[in-house]
Design an enzyme around this catalytic site. Sequence first.
Site, PDB file in Angstrom:
ATOM      1  N   HIS A  72      25.777  71.315  37.910  1.00 54.80           N
ATOM      2  CA  HIS A  72      26.946  72.054  38.396  1.00 54.80           C
ATOM      3  C   HIS A  72      26.898  73.469  37.830  1.00 54.80           C
ATOM      4  CE1 HIS A  72      30.040  68.862  39.822  1.00 54.80           C
ATOM      5  NE2 HIS A  72      28.823  68.546  40.209  1.00 54.80           N
ATOM      6  N   TYR A 200      40.221  71.662  37.008  1.00 62.64           N
ATOM      7  CA  TYR A 200      41.176  71.454  35.914  1.00 62.64           C
ATOM      8  C   TYR A 200      42.500  72.072  36.361  1.00 62.64           C
ATOM      9  CZ  TYR A 200      37.217  70.423  32.791  1.00 62.64           C
ATOM     10  OH  TYR A 200      36.098  69.866  32.198  1.00 62.64           O
ATOM     11  N   PRO A 292      39.502  65.453  25.450  1.00 60.31           N
ATOM     12  CA  PRO A 292      38.414  65.572  26.440  1.00 60.31           C
ATOM     13  C   PRO A 292      38.561  66.766  27.386  1.00 60.31           C
ATOM     14  CG  PRO A 292      39.763  63.647  26.904  1.00 60.31           C
ATOM     15  CD  PRO A 292      40.242  64.203  25.612  1.00 60.31           C
ATOM     16  N   LYS A 296      33.756  68.053  25.529  1.00 58.52           N
ATOM     17  CA  LYS A 296      32.942  68.316  24.343  1.00 58.52           C
ATOM     18  C   LYS A 296      32.588  67.071  23.530  1.00 58.52           C
ATOM     19  CE  LYS A 296      32.504  72.461  25.179  1.00 58.52           C
ATOM     20  NZ  LYS A 296      31.320  72.457  26.029  1.00 58.52           N
ATOM     21  N   TYR A 383      31.978  76.400  27.668  1.00 52.33           N
ATOM     22  CA  TYR A 383      31.864  75.205  28.505  1.00 52.33           C
ATOM     23  C   TYR A 383      30.403  74.735  28.588  1.00 52.33           C
ATOM     24  CZ  TYR A 383      33.325  71.926  32.172  1.00 52.33           C
ATOM     25  OH  TYR A 383      33.619  70.781  32.878  1.00 52.33           O
TER      26      TYR A 383
END
Length: 392
Positions: A72, A200, A292, A296, A383
């Site tokens: 991704h 998100y 979460p 990570k 990220y």
Amino acid sequence: MKTQVAIIGAGPSGLLLGQLLTQQGIDNVIIENRSADYVLSRIRAGVLEAGTVDLLRQAGVGARMDREGHPHGGFAFSFDGRLERIDVHALTGKNVMVYGQTEVTRDLMDARTASGATTFYEVQDVQPRDFYTDKPRITFVHAGREITLECEYIAGCDGYHGVARKSVPADAIKTFERVYPFGWLGVLSQTPPVTDELIYANHERGFALCSMRNPTLSRYYVQCTIDDKAENWSDQRFWDELRTRLPADVAADLVTGPTIEKSIAPLRSFVAEPMTFGRLFLVGDAAHIVPPTGAKGLNLAVSDVAVLYQILRGVLLDGRTELVARYSEVCLRRIWKAERFSWWMTSLLHKFSDDPFSQRMQLAELDYYTSSVAGRTTIAENYIGLPIETID
Ligand code: FAS
Ligand code: PHB
């Protein structure tokens, strides 16, 4: 019974460490208190950082991930009716890999079976002993037989509820913790993901996350109250709530179906310092927990393994015993930065109260970070995963 490295726990930390050590000819034994099927039944992480992908390939367990995983190049935030993509690949030159922790664990188990290395499942009464001496050992019961495993080092890869951290004298360890006032209700469904990349979502009713395992298996989460129960949520109620928390055009594309897994995970930030106690090392969730939200948890466990593997290779193959003292300091430098990012993402996206000012501050923060190159870059580099230090 003797080995060089005794590993407590056959989750991703223990199995990956075992695989890397075995590759170097360093003898190791893993002891796990659950069955292999039970370990595989736990539905957990879904996103692998670039560094995790590299280490899995180095460990010789990346082939199926490269075949079946999904690189991704970005993900999106949804807030205030908007969808704002963070182009992680453009900003870092790297991709994350969407490939479930269950599959990583399965690949590591298969590799361990092929290597012939020793693993004891369904053990009881595990107790690390004498780890402040040069003859540490672990006692445990397996199939009714009491076993003493003598070793040179112990890796406590036994997770947050494991025995390793609990075996450390109280005055030798300091812990830091933040428990969040909500949980994540997660479902798996045999449905096509609503979008190609993760979303998100910040919404006035609470956080939501759209994730996936593959083009026909979706993973969704909604923020729920800390005392909520999965059985309070029918599939219909879950889908309705998820739709409400997504932008209308995204919600319109949501394909629903029967959920095949539904569970609630609590959210906490936790760090134990230090991570080394004589010849006992704490690894992964045994030493730290992150909410979460930043994807990570698994990746931090892997970075601890990357550091410990380098140290044990230096100590056991080159006699460089001075490296033992580096483990905790090197790991904690990266752990605290991942704790920060996970705490920040959680603070940014979840509903903490009905206070309108706090909600406006979240929206302003999201608006600023997504409309600034500097803002998008800092999110992207966290990220994708901060660098893992090499031990020279
Ligand atoms: P683990 O907890 O995975 O493994 C520890 C192993 O030790 C287990 O198999 C346990 O059975 C065994 N053990 C425990 N006590 C023992 C004893 N006394 N003797 C022998 N064996 C013992 N991370 C993400 O990145 N994204 C997510 O979405 C995400 N979701 C999560 C949801 C839940 C419910 C949980 C609990 C965690 C989630 N995580 C997530 C974090 C998770 O993926 C962990 O970071 C990852 O499993 C860490 O791996 P280990 O350190 O190997 O610990
Ligand atoms: C998941 O797919 O389970 C997942 C993905 C990203 C996260 C948390 C969970 O941040």
